[in-house]
Design an enzyme around this catalytic site. Structure first.
Site, PDB file in Angstrom:
ATOM      1  N   ARG A  87       2.899 -20.476   3.183  1.00 18.70           N
ATOM      2  CA  ARG A  87       3.906 -19.913   3.484  1.00 18.70           C
ATOM      3  C   ARG A  87       4.772 -19.971   1.966  1.00 18.70           C
ATOM      4  NH1 ARG A  87       5.012 -22.753   8.737  1.00 18.70           N
ATOM      5  NH2 ARG A  87       4.046 -24.146   7.543  1.00 18.70           N
TER       6      ARG A  87
ATOM      7  N   ASP B 256      -7.896 -24.091   9.506  1.00 21.46           N
ATOM      8  CA  ASP B 256      -7.016 -25.159   9.954  1.00 21.46           C
ATOM      9  C   ASP B 256      -8.043 -26.402  10.625  1.00 21.46           C
ATOM     10  OD1 ASP B 256      -4.035 -25.657  10.301  1.00 21.46           O
ATOM     11  OD2 ASP B 256      -5.175 -26.290  12.204  1.00 21.46           O
TER      12      ASP B 256
ATOM     13  N   TYR C  21      -4.564 -34.765  18.332  1.00 19.18           N
ATOM     14  CA  TYR C  21      -3.873 -33.393  18.715  1.00 19.18           C
ATOM     15  C   TYR C  21      -4.542 -33.236  20.209  1.00 19.18           C
ATOM     16  CZ  TYR C  21      -1.829 -32.129  14.382  1.00 19.18           C
ATOM     17  OH  TYR C  21      -0.932 -32.205  13.292  1.00 19.18           O
TER      18      TYR C  21
ATOM     19  N   ARG D 161       1.003 -12.573   6.772  1.00 19.61           N
ATOM     20  CA  ARG D 161       1.171 -13.093   8.042  1.00 19.61           C
ATOM     21  C   ARG D 161       2.097 -12.118   8.941  1.00 19.61           C
ATOM     22  NH1 ARG D 161       1.742 -15.250  11.488  1.00 19.61           N
ATOM     23  NH2 ARG D 161       2.755 -17.392  11.512  1.00 19.61           N
TER      24      ARG D 161
ATOM     25  N   ARG E 257      -2.311 -27.671   0.801  1.00 18.69           N
ATOM     26  CA  ARG E 257      -1.521 -26.560   1.203  1.00 18.69           C
ATOM     27  C   ARG E 257      -1.293 -25.495   0.240  1.00 18.69           C
ATOM     28  NH1 ARG E 257       0.618 -27.044   6.612  1.00 18.69           N
ATOM     29  NH2 ARG E 257      -0.771 -27.867   7.705  1.00 18.69           N
TER      30      ARG E 257
HETATM   31  O1  CP3 Z   1      -4.490 -26.711   2.075  1.00 16.85           O
HETATM   32  C1  CP3 Z   1      -4.687 -25.326   2.145  1.00 16.85           C
HETATM   33  O2  CP3 Z   1      -4.007 -24.637   1.639  1.00 16.85           O
HETATM   34  C2  CP3 Z   1      -5.886 -24.947   3.231  1.00 16.85           C
HETATM   35  C3  CP3 Z   1      -5.530 -24.667   4.467  1.00 16.85           C
HETATM   36  C4  CP3 Z   1      -4.946 -25.506   5.385  1.00 16.85           C
HETATM   37  C5  CP3 Z   1      -4.329 -25.294   6.348  1.00 16.85           C
HETATM   38  N1  CP3 Z   1      -4.243 -26.465   7.252  1.00 16.85           N
HETATM   39  C6  CP3 Z   1      -3.259 -24.061   6.601  1.00 16.85           C
HETATM   40  C7  CP3 Z   1      -2.227 -23.954   7.479  1.00 16.85           C
HETATM   41  C8  CP3 Z   1      -5.453 -26.758   5.630  1.00 16.85           C
HETATM   42  C9  CP3 Z   1      -6.451 -27.598   4.903  1.00 16.85           C
HETATM   43  C10 CP3 Z   1      -4.723 -27.386   6.787  1.00 16.85           C
HETATM   44  C11 CP3 Z   1      -4.783 -28.854   7.391  1.00 16.85           C
HETATM   45  C12 CP3 Z   1      -4.178 -29.201   8.499  1.00 16.85           C
HETATM   46  N2  CP3 Z   1      -3.651 -28.539   9.491  1.00 16.85           N
HETATM   47  C13 CP3 Z   1      -3.772 -30.462   8.570  1.00 16.85           C
HETATM   48  C14 CP3 Z   1      -4.435 -31.918   7.894  1.00 16.85           C
HETATM   49  C15 CP3 Z   1      -3.337 -31.784   6.414  1.00 16.85           C
HETATM   50  C16 CP3 Z   1      -1.959 -32.169   6.600  1.00 16.85           C
HETATM   51  O3  CP3 Z   1      -1.192 -31.348   6.435  1.00 16.85           O
HETATM   52  O4  CP3 Z   1      -1.880 -33.329   6.878  1.00 16.85           O
HETATM   53  C17 CP3 Z   1      -3.121 -30.578   9.715  1.00 16.85           C
HETATM   54  C18 CP3 Z   1      -2.368 -31.889  10.366  1.00 16.85           C
HETATM   55  C19 CP3 Z   1      -2.983 -29.509  10.401  1.00 16.85           C
HETATM   56  C20 CP3 Z   1      -2.694 -28.942  11.683  1.00 16.85           C
HETATM   57  C21 CP3 Z   1      -1.475 -27.892  11.395  1.00 16.85           C
HETATM   58  N3  CP3 Z   1      -1.714 -26.758  11.028  1.00 16.85           N
HETATM   59  C22 CP3 Z   1      -0.108 -27.918  11.668  1.00 16.85           C
HETATM   60  C23 CP3 Z   1       0.755 -29.490  12.150  1.00 16.85           C
HETATM   61  C24 CP3 Z   1       0.403 -26.761  11.493  1.00 16.85           C
HETATM   62  C25 CP3 Z   1       1.799 -26.565  11.761  1.00 16.85           C
HETATM   63  C26 CP3 Z   1       2.729 -27.058  10.566  1.00 16.85           C
HETATM   64  C27 CP3 Z   1       2.948 -26.192   9.421  1.00 16.85           C
HETATM   65  O5  CP3 Z   1       2.761 -26.759   8.410  1.00 16.85           O
HETATM   66  O6  CP3 Z   1       3.158 -24.960   9.590  1.00 16.85           O
HETATM   67  C28 CP3 Z   1      -0.528 -26.025  10.998  1.00 16.85           C
HETATM   68  C29 CP3 Z   1      -0.376 -24.758  10.478  1.00 16.85           C
HETATM   69  C30 CP3 Z   1      -0.854 -24.170   9.167  1.00 16.85           C
HETATM   70  N4  CP3 Z   1      -2.030 -24.533   8.860  1.00 16.85           N
HETATM   71  C31 CP3 Z   1      -0.294 -23.454   8.346  1.00 16.85           C
HETATM   72  C32 CP3 Z   1      -0.927 -23.091   7.281  1.00 16.85           C
HETATM   73  C33 CP3 Z   1      -0.905 -22.024   6.115  1.00 16.85           C
HETATM   74  C34 CP3 Z   1       1.088 -22.585   8.699  1.00 16.85           C
HETATM   75  C35 CP3 Z   1       0.785 -21.362   9.479  1.00 16.85           C
HETATM   76  C36 CP3 Z   1       1.652 -20.166   9.514  1.00 16.85           C
HETATM   77  O7  CP3 Z   1       1.471 -19.196   8.628  1.00 16.85           O
HETATM   78  O8  CP3 Z   1       2.642 -19.963  10.277  1.00 16.85           O
END
Ligand code: CP3
Length: 361
Positions: free
Chosen positions: A46, A91, A167, A55, A42
């Site tokens: 944000r 994602d 999911y 965003r 990640r």
């Molecule tokens: O690592 C990185 O920076 C690359 C990008 C990346 C994102 N999500 C961006 C993201 C990666 C590799 C993921 C993987 C992901 N997505 C996982 C597996 C990794 C982990 O964290 O366990 C999962 C379970 C998801 C599903 C997901 N996407 C959730 C549950 C959420 C909401 C929770 C949260 O952290 O906001 C997201 C949203 C998400 N994915 C954001 C980002 C940057 C936030 C979106 C925003 O800008 O509002």
């Protein structure tokens, strides 16, 4: 003569910068590197005000689907943190949408409408061709590669079949996977049918990322750690193995991340992944000592340390790095992703500390 010298020099620089000679790739393949490589799950997100600005103009899904913007976000941590690898901004649920489910991101996180519960739900899902259904992902990879010019490798990624299924069945994130667990036990054959379909989709999707230029792959099995041991073997591990064995992985290190990898790491070796990414409650040097050269390891600082002051962060980094110094095949990372409210300066300080303290003698 001068011109030839310049040519030779130029080539030398190019060869030096080829990602196969990069410390991240070397460590991932268990080889000696000059220092411990560092990137952070990640890292594109944000906690950066530059991301928040983007965003304010685009929804999260629009950012993922607009290659020049997604490429910009992928590159932010390279410019601002100077980490040793980039990870594609996207994602894990993007291919699930391409399979035919309707996806939204709300305040509460991802939502999938009409969750999968019955035979007809599974039958209605397709195994999409990535270049047709998610061309923006491959286009982002091509743009990022051009911009990086070999400076650091680019990691592509996907969710593991079990985590994606959770999911698809729950329709959203769940703290206990109550509905998923009911589904895998009451509808076992259907669960396997769904997992097979997701695994096929994931293999095509990751191979398309590799063809587009991804130089490493990480597979996220975020929720595997919530399973019992038997269920983990049947519903998670088996499909991780299936995905890894279907990848065109020559010269491409494969990293498997699972929350709960501290309990399941011996079994995760059966995936034949190059790197096992370990979460923060495990004793990383003990795990590395036990698995030896069977795989490299990645991890495992507790991301919550990053809310503390610099002295505490540095002490924790030093302790982890000192404990891992005897081993090649180590990539520094967090046990899980960066949280959005962690101060940027602390993350930058973390990366700088790893670079300073992670040099091999
Ligand atoms: O690592 C990185 O920076 C690359 C990008 C990346 C994102 N999500 C961006 C993201 C990666 C590799 C993921 C993987 C992901 N997505 C996982 C597996 C990794 C982990 O964290 O366990 C999962 C379970 C998801 C599903 C997901 N996407 C959730 C549950 C959420 C909401 C929770 C949260 O952290 O906001 C997201 C949203 C998400 N994915 C954001 C980002 C940057 C936030 C979106 C925003 O800008 O509002």
């Amino acid at each position: 003569m001068i011109i030839i010298d310049q040519l030779i020099d130029h080539n030398a620089v190019r060869v030096m910068q080829l990602p196969t000679n990069h410390r991240f790739i070397q460590a991932a393949f268990g080889q000696k590197a000059d220092r411990v490589p560092v990137w952070l799950m990640r890292q594109a997100g944000r906690y950066m005000k530059e991301y928040q600005l983007l965003r304010s103009k685009y929804s999260f899904l629009d950012l993922c689907k607009t290659p020049d913007q997604a490429a910009k976000v992928t590159l932010l941590p390279i410019d601002l943190l100077d980490v040793d690898a980039a990870i594609l901004f996207s994602d894990i649920l993007i291919p699930v949408e391409a399979m035919g489910m309707s996806l939204q991101f709300t305040e509460k996180g991802p939502q999938l409408m009409n969750p999968v519960r019955q035979q007809r739900d599974v039958a209605s899902l397709s195994i999409p061709e990535p270049e047709e259904k998610v061309p923006f992902v491959m286009e982002t990879i091509r743009l990022v590669k051009k911009e990086l010019g070999g400076k650091v490798p680019l990691i592509g990624f996907a969710g593991a079949p079990f985590t994606l299924m959770s999911y698809m069945v729950e329709g959203k994130g769940s703290p206990d996977l109550k509905t998923t667990k009911q589904f895998i036990h009451q509808e076992m054959d259907l669960a396997h049918e769904l997992l097979d379909k997701v695994a096929e989709t994931t293999i095509k999707y990751l191979n398309a990322q590799i063809s587009a230029g991804a130089e490493a792959i990480q597979i996220f099995d975020t929720w595997a750690g919530l399973l019992s041991y038997d269920d983990f073997k049947q519903f998670s591990l088996r499909y991780l193995q299936k995905v890894v064995s279907g990848l065109n992985r020559e010269n491409i290190p494969i990293i498997v991340f699972a929350k709960g990898s501290g309990i399941f790491y011996q079994d995760l070796l059966e995936t034949k992944a190059d790197v096992i990414s370990i979460d923060w409650n495990a004793n990383l040097p003990v795990i590395k000592r036990e698995i030896g050269s069977q795989a490299a390891v990645q991890g495992n600082l507790d991301p919550y340390i990053l809310y503390s002051n610099r002295d505490s962060i540095r002490n924790c980094v030093k302790k982890l790095l000192d404990s891992m110094k005897p081993y090649d095949g180590y990539i520094f990372n967090l046990g899980h992703g960066i949280l959005p409210d962690i101060p940027f300066d602390n993350i930058r300080f973390l990366v700088d500390s790893v670079k300073e303290l992670g040099v091999y003698d």
